[in-house]
Design a protein around this motif. Structure first.
Motif, PDB file in Angstrom:
ATOM      1  N   UNK A  92      22.293  29.979 -12.419  1.00 24.14           N
ATOM      2  CA  UNK A  92      22.459  30.335 -13.824  1.00 24.14           C
ATOM      3  C   UNK A  92      21.388  29.770 -14.752  1.00 24.14           C
ATOM      4  N   UNK A  93      20.860  28.572 -14.449  1.00 20.59           N
ATOM      5  CA  UNK A  93      19.893  27.904 -15.337  1.00 20.59           C
ATOM      6  C   UNK A  93      20.263  28.149 -16.806  1.00 20.59           C
ATOM      7  N   UNK A  98      21.457  20.547 -26.316  1.00 18.96           N
ATOM      8  CA  UNK A  98      21.760  20.396 -24.894  1.00 18.96           C
ATOM      9  C   UNK A  98      21.682  21.743 -24.181  1.00 18.96           C
ATOM     10  N   UNK A  99      21.231  21.705 -22.932  1.00 18.76           N
ATOM     11  CA  UNK A  99      21.155  22.919 -22.115  1.00 18.76           C
ATOM     12  C   UNK A  99      21.135  22.525 -20.651  1.00 18.76           C
ATOM     13  N   UNK A 100      21.351  23.514 -19.789  1.00 20.40           N
ATOM     14  CA  UNK A 100      21.287  23.280 -18.358  1.00 20.40           C
ATOM     15  C   UNK A 100      22.535  22.632 -17.803  1.00 20.40           C
ATOM     16  N   UNK A 101      22.549  22.468 -16.482  1.00 17.24           N
ATOM     17  CA  UNK A 101      23.692  21.878 -15.789  1.00 17.24           C
ATOM     18  C   UNK A 101      23.449  20.388 -15.601  1.00 17.24           C
ATOM     19  N   UNK A 102      24.386  19.592 -16.077  1.00 15.59           N
ATOM     20  CA  UNK A 102      24.304  18.140 -15.938  1.00 15.59           C
ATOM     21  C   UNK A 102      25.641  17.603 -15.458  1.00 15.59           C
ATOM     22  N   UNK A 103      25.630  16.346 -15.045  1.00 12.19           N
ATOM     23  CA  UNK A 103      26.833  15.649 -14.611  1.00 12.19           C
ATOM     24  C   UNK A 103      27.039  14.451 -15.525  1.00 12.19           C
ATOM     25  N   UNK A 104      28.232  14.343 -16.108  1.00 12.53           N
ATOM     26  CA  UNK A 104      28.554  13.224 -17.002  1.00 12.53           C
ATOM     27  C   UNK A 104      29.684  12.408 -16.386  1.00 12.53           C
ATOM     28  N   UNK A 161      20.800  14.841 -14.329  1.00 13.17           N
ATOM     29  CA  UNK A 161      20.269  16.164 -14.040  1.00 13.17           C
ATOM     30  C   UNK A 161      20.887  16.666 -12.729  1.00 13.17           C
ATOM     31  N   UNK A 162      21.219  17.951 -12.689  1.00 16.05           N
ATOM     32  CA  UNK A 162      21.839  18.523 -11.494  1.00 16.05           C
ATOM     33  C   UNK A 162      20.967  18.376 -10.251  1.00 16.05           C
ATOM     34  N   UNK A 209      17.889  19.826 -18.320  1.00 15.86           N
ATOM     35  CA  UNK A 209      17.398  20.674 -17.225  1.00 15.86           C
ATOM     36  C   UNK A 209      17.024  22.069 -17.709  1.00 15.86           C
ATOM     37  N   UNK A 210      16.023  22.627 -17.097  1.00 14.73           N
ATOM     38  CA  UNK A 210      15.606  23.991 -17.416  1.00 14.73           C
ATOM     39  C   UNK A 210      15.134  24.652 -16.128  1.00 14.73           C
TER      40      UNK A 210
END
Length: 311
Positions: free
Chosen positions: A109-110, A147-153, A160-161, A198-199
């Motif tokens: 998906x980015x 904020x954008x992209x897939x991250x883990x909190x 970053x994923x 992330x992009x």
């Protein structure tokens, strides 16, 4: 009329964060995926002022994550992102395969909006559960400007994923960005950006539209003292489509394992070298099997599956 993108959508998939045990002192003998995503939100009254929407996409222990669930989750995420009023998405997930789901979603998906995966190492019934704080923090990240992209909190840190890996079996701060800096920290509900969101270029849902039971079969084999090629030979005979070799050090392989992998490659099996080390890339050197770069074995497996699906 201009629509304000302030809605945060929470997608539940189960995991320890939704797990329960018979006693509050039991942090190991619990059953994952027992509470709904609505139950998880009810345990975080500090989120009452936020505009939230919750949906249950799956309810499983993430050790049992599968391709069909990934397809459903990616489709659900894409559908929610397309809504103009949605500013970001939070996914509650188990810790065991969280890094794999995060990488998969980023590659497919980015997203230009934030998609934040969060989890817990302790069940919801624990004396001091970590899930409510992680869910609160994840919502703050999903609502963070830019904020954008897939991250883990998790545990106040944003990964970053591509970088994130689970590196501890029981600590609440079980995740690390093993080969790079953190994206951000969440401090008292405030997101402090440390790196870049992330992009990348999305492969798109069409890449994963093939029925899940027909996805390429890619397995991981590991180099170790006394490693032979027997496992490779067995997988090759079983019709495997790809193999990731989790080599020692810089992707090094025993002579026997290397020989078996080269024979599999000559037979049409796609073979990449990764490393069983926690961090660092595998150099792509002349005469050696192709490198998976800085991807861990499990992420290299996902990348190879997507490559085979696309090609």
């Amino acid at each position: 009329m201009q629509i304000t993108a302030d809605l945060i959508v929470i997608l539940g998939t189960g995991g320890t964060i939704a797990g329960t045990a018979k006693t509050a002192s039991d942090g190991v003998g619990y059953t994952a995926a027992q509470l709904s995503v609505e139950d998880l939100l009810a345990a975080v009254p500090a989120l009452a002022s936020r505009r939230l929407e919750a949906h249950q996409v799956a309810q499983l222990d993430s050790k049992d994550m599968d391709f069909l669930t990934w397809q459903r989750l990616a489709t659900a995420v894409q559908a929610q992102l397309a809504r103009p009023e949605v500013g970001g998405i939070v996914i509650t997930h188990g810790t065991d395969t969280l890094e794999e789901t995060a990488y998969f979603l980023q590659r497919v998906l980015a997203p230009a909006k934030p998609v934040v995966l969060t989890a817990a190492m302790r069940p919801a019934t624990a004396l001091a559960p970590d899930g409510p704080q992680n869910l609160f923090d994840a919502v703050q990240v999903a609502a963070a400007p830019g904020a954008e992209g897939v991250v883990v909190a998790c545990a106040g840190r944003v990964h970053d994923a591509t970088q994130v890996r689970k590196t501890h079996s029981y600590r609440v701060d079980a995740f690390e960005s093993v080969d790079g800096a953190l994206v951000a920290r969440v401090e008292e509900g405030v997101v402090r950006l440390l790196g870049r969101w992330p992009s990348g270029e999305a492969l798109g849902l069409a890449c994963i539209s093939r029925p899940a039971e027909r996805w390429p079969r890619v397995e991981i084999v590991m180099n170790h003292a006394g490693a032979s090629g027997a496992v490779v030979d067995a997988l090759r005979a079983a019709g495997v489509d790809g193999l990731i070799a989790a080599g020692t050090g810089n992707g090094t392989l025993s002579v026997a394992l290397d020989t078996a992998l080269r024979e599999a490659q000559a037979d049409g099996v796609k073979v990449w070298r990764s490393t069983r080390c926690d961090a660092g890339p595998v150099m792509d050197l002349p005469g050696l099997l192709p490198s998976a770069g800085a991807l861990s074995p499990v992420k290299a497996r996902i990348e190879l599956i997507l490559t085979l699906l696309a090609g």
